[in-house]
Motif scaffolding. Structure first.
Motif, PDB file in Angstrom:
ATOM      1  N   ASP B 157       0.886  -1.288   0.025  1.00 20.80           N
ATOM      2  CA  ASP B 157       0.126  -0.086   0.126  1.00 20.80           C
ATOM      3  C   ASP B 157       0.674   1.316  -0.099  1.00 20.80           C
ATOM      4  OD1 ASP B 157      -2.209  -1.466  -0.138  1.00 20.80           O
ATOM      5  OD2 ASP B 157      -2.719  -1.365   1.774  1.00 20.80           O
ATOM      6  N   ARG B 158       1.933   1.236   0.863  1.00 18.65           N
ATOM      7  CA  ARG B 158       2.698   2.646   1.010  1.00 18.65           C
ATOM      8  C   ARG B 158       3.542   2.751  -0.440  1.00 18.65           C
ATOM      9  NH1 ARG B 158       5.421  -1.399   3.573  1.00 18.65           N
ATOM     10  NH2 ARG B 158       7.838  -1.540   3.394  1.00 18.65           N
ATOM     11  N   PHE B 159       3.789   2.011  -1.252  1.00 23.24           N
ATOM     12  CA  PHE B 159       4.228   1.997  -2.626  1.00 23.24           C
ATOM     13  C   PHE B 159       3.393   2.218  -3.593  1.00 23.24           C
ATOM     14  CE2 PHE B 159       7.942   0.001   0.049  1.00 23.24           C
ATOM     15  CZ  PHE B 159       8.619   1.166   0.171  1.00 23.24           C
TER      16      PHE B 159
END
Lengths: 378, 187
Positions: B157-159
């Motif tokens: 998600d964070r990327f």
């Protein structure tokens, strides 16, 4: 909660199907190419209040599954050929004691450790005859991740209905193939719950030997008298070692399945009427075979298809009837010829039966199946 | 119908590419997709490959017979799989990792400096997404929209935004290289 539409592999779909069917206990020992089923269930079962145990081996795994089932849980294990061999003794015990349970065999090439990472359908006869003595089991063979989900649900339903071990005979290809799987909402999935005994405790009898219906069950630990043994037993479960009782028990184990073949057996048919040749296959091989059938039909041959979704009990009657009407059966399998023996037996020399074997490791080249279809049509 | 082979060495995100495309096709592009991957000893280090069949109808045979598209992210993968690519097929390769040999006219060759683009987008780990964007533009086998919808759950998600940026970089490069070819590409 699982998403309703996902791209997943067959092994994951089996695991989700088991949970949808109400399975809340898994005991197993990792083995390629089935390990992902254990992996997924180790994560998913605790989320739904279930239990996952990695046992010391496959013998212990099936033992734990039988124990969990007798304690009231819908339970399963998953393995591949070598582990399936180790489980056979207790599969006979579960058959004799009539303990519902589901065993997934993701088939790989054998014998022995064989081809751990390559596909096969070599355990089909072992599923039928693997333990000693006379008994019956049910074996289902999915051809896709979607069917892995659907048949996992059905396996539990059948297992509860007939108090019998049910096998899901998948293979490395289907187990690791990713396709779209639709998981219906829970209220649209038909789930058979265990038939629990409701009357007074003193009236409870764990067995009946009518050859049709199975006795209701109780949970171990709930205060009922329920003696469980692999020895031939009476209605109370106590050893009754006479030829008369032996006949009664074995007849029941066989008849409860054989007399319900029409309800249990599922076969998908296409183009059977007027066909000269019928191709009989199951699992991944049925998808490969359709390619050959399409080519054969383009060449003007009248070819029908039978896909065995239920391999055991075998659809004897259908084969007997067809054998008198067609020129030949073609039976491709990823083994040296196993279910073809059943087709030969049931067709009783009335038509040609051509085996197209692939001895493990790879799916067929559709061309080989086409050649056999042409031979059968002569 | 498309028969696509993604290949390279372990760790390049080859299998991830096929998973993203398979999910995009079957959940968001309204077609059928079947994805298989190399498994076992062959998948540990060295050459790694994944196969994807895309069809308007249910896929029967789950493996490539004659691939129409080959994505090669390593020399070994190119050497191993290029001879099996169908005549007139599409070859997509990482131009700094693969030096193609053989008949240049037999297939349509699409080189891309994917690793460099990924580094420019923040990290070479995004190389596979650059390639996927390029693949989408060059072949038209799967829409960019569906690909992006397929990313959540398959990339961290964070990327997500960085992966999308890498995808866009590859897609734009693909359009620039072969806009006309992409529109009409079919097997």
């Amino acid at each position: 909660m699982p998403q309703p539409r996902r791209l997943v592999e067959g092994n994951e779909a089996v695991a989700e199907g088991a949970i949808a069917a109400g399975a809340r206990f898994f005991a197993g020992y990792p083995i390629t190419p089935s390990t992902e089923i254990a992996e997924v269930l180790s994560r998913r079962l605790p989320q739904v209040g279930g239990h996952f145990i990695q046992m010391e081996d496959e013998i212990a795994s099936i033992g734990a599954v039988i124990g969990a089932s007798l304690a009231g849980a819908k339970a399963l294990t998953a393995t591949s050929g070598p582990g399936f061999s180790l489980m056979q003794e207790s599969i006979g015990y579960a058959s004799m004691a009539q303990v519902p349970c589901v065993i997934v065999d993701v088939m790989r090439g054998g014998p022995s450790t064989g081809l751990p990472t390559l596909t096969a359908q070599q355990d089909m006869m072992q599923a039928r005859w693997g333990s000693h003595g006379d008994y019956r089991i049910i074996a289902l063979v999915p051809d896709s991740p979607q069917e892995c989900f659907d048949l996992a649900v059905e396996a539990f339903n059948l297992s509860e209905t007939y108090r019998v071990p049910v096998f899901i005979m998948t293979d490395e290809t289907v187990g690791h193939m990713h396709e779209k799987v639709v998981i219906p909402p829970a209220d649209q999935i038909q789930v058979v719950e265990r038939n629990w005994h409701k009357g007074p405790k003193e009236e409870y009898r764990p067995y009946q030997f009518t050859g049709k219906d199975v006795a209701p069950m109780v949970k171990a630990g709930d205060g009922y008298r329920f003696h469980i043994t692999g020895l031939t037993h009476d209605e109370r479960g106590y050893p009754a070692l006479t030829p008369e009782q032996g006949k009664k028990v074995v007849t029941h184990l066989i008849e409860k399945i054989d007399s319900n073949v029409d309800k249990i057996s599922r076969v998908e048919e296409d183009g059977i009427d007027g066909a000269d040749v019928v191709v009989i296959s199951y699992g991944i091989t049925s998808r490969i075979a359709i390619r050959a059938v399409q080519d054969a039909r383009k060449a003007g041959l009248k070819v029908g298809v039978m896909r065995l979704i239920t391999v055991w009990p075998f659809c004897e009657q259908k084969i007997r009837e067809l054998a008198g009407k067609i020129k030949g059966f073609v039976v491709p399998e990823i083994n040296y010829g196993q279910i073809v023996l059943e087709v030969e037996r049931c067709s009783a020399g009335k038509c040609k039966v051509i085996s197209v074997n692939s001895c493990g490791g790879a799916v067929h080249d559709p061309e080989e199946i086409l050649t056999a279809i042409k031979e059968a049509a002569k | 119908m498309w028969e696509i082979k993604f290949s390279g060495f372990g760790g390049q995100g080859i299998v991830r590419c096929a998973l993203i495309t398979g999910k995009a096709i079957s959940l968001y592009d309204g077609k059928f997709a079947t994805m298989t991957q190399s498994f076992g000893p062959e998948a540990r280090g060295g050459a790694c490959q994944s196969q994807l069949i895309i069809s308007d109808n249910r896929v029967l045979y789950p493996y490539c017979t004659v691939p129409g598209v080959l994505i090669a992210l390593s020399q070994e993968a190119f050497d191993l799989y290029e001879p099996g690519l169908g005549d007139g097929g599409i070859l997509i390769y990482e131009e700094e990792l693969v030096k193609p040999s053989g008949d240049a006219a037999r297939v349509k060759r699409y080189p891309i400096p994917a690793t460099r683009f990924a580094e420019e987008a923040g990290n070479r780990l995004f190389t596979n997404l650059v390639v996927l964007g390029f693949f989408s533009a060059v072949t038209g086998a799967c829409s960019a929209d569906a690909m992006k919808k397929a990313l959540p759950g398959l990339v961290p998600d964070r990327f997500l935004s960085k992966n999308i940026a890498a995808f866009d970089k590859g897609y734009e490069f693909g359009v620039a290289q072969s806009g006309a070819v992409a529109a009409g590409a079919a097997q």
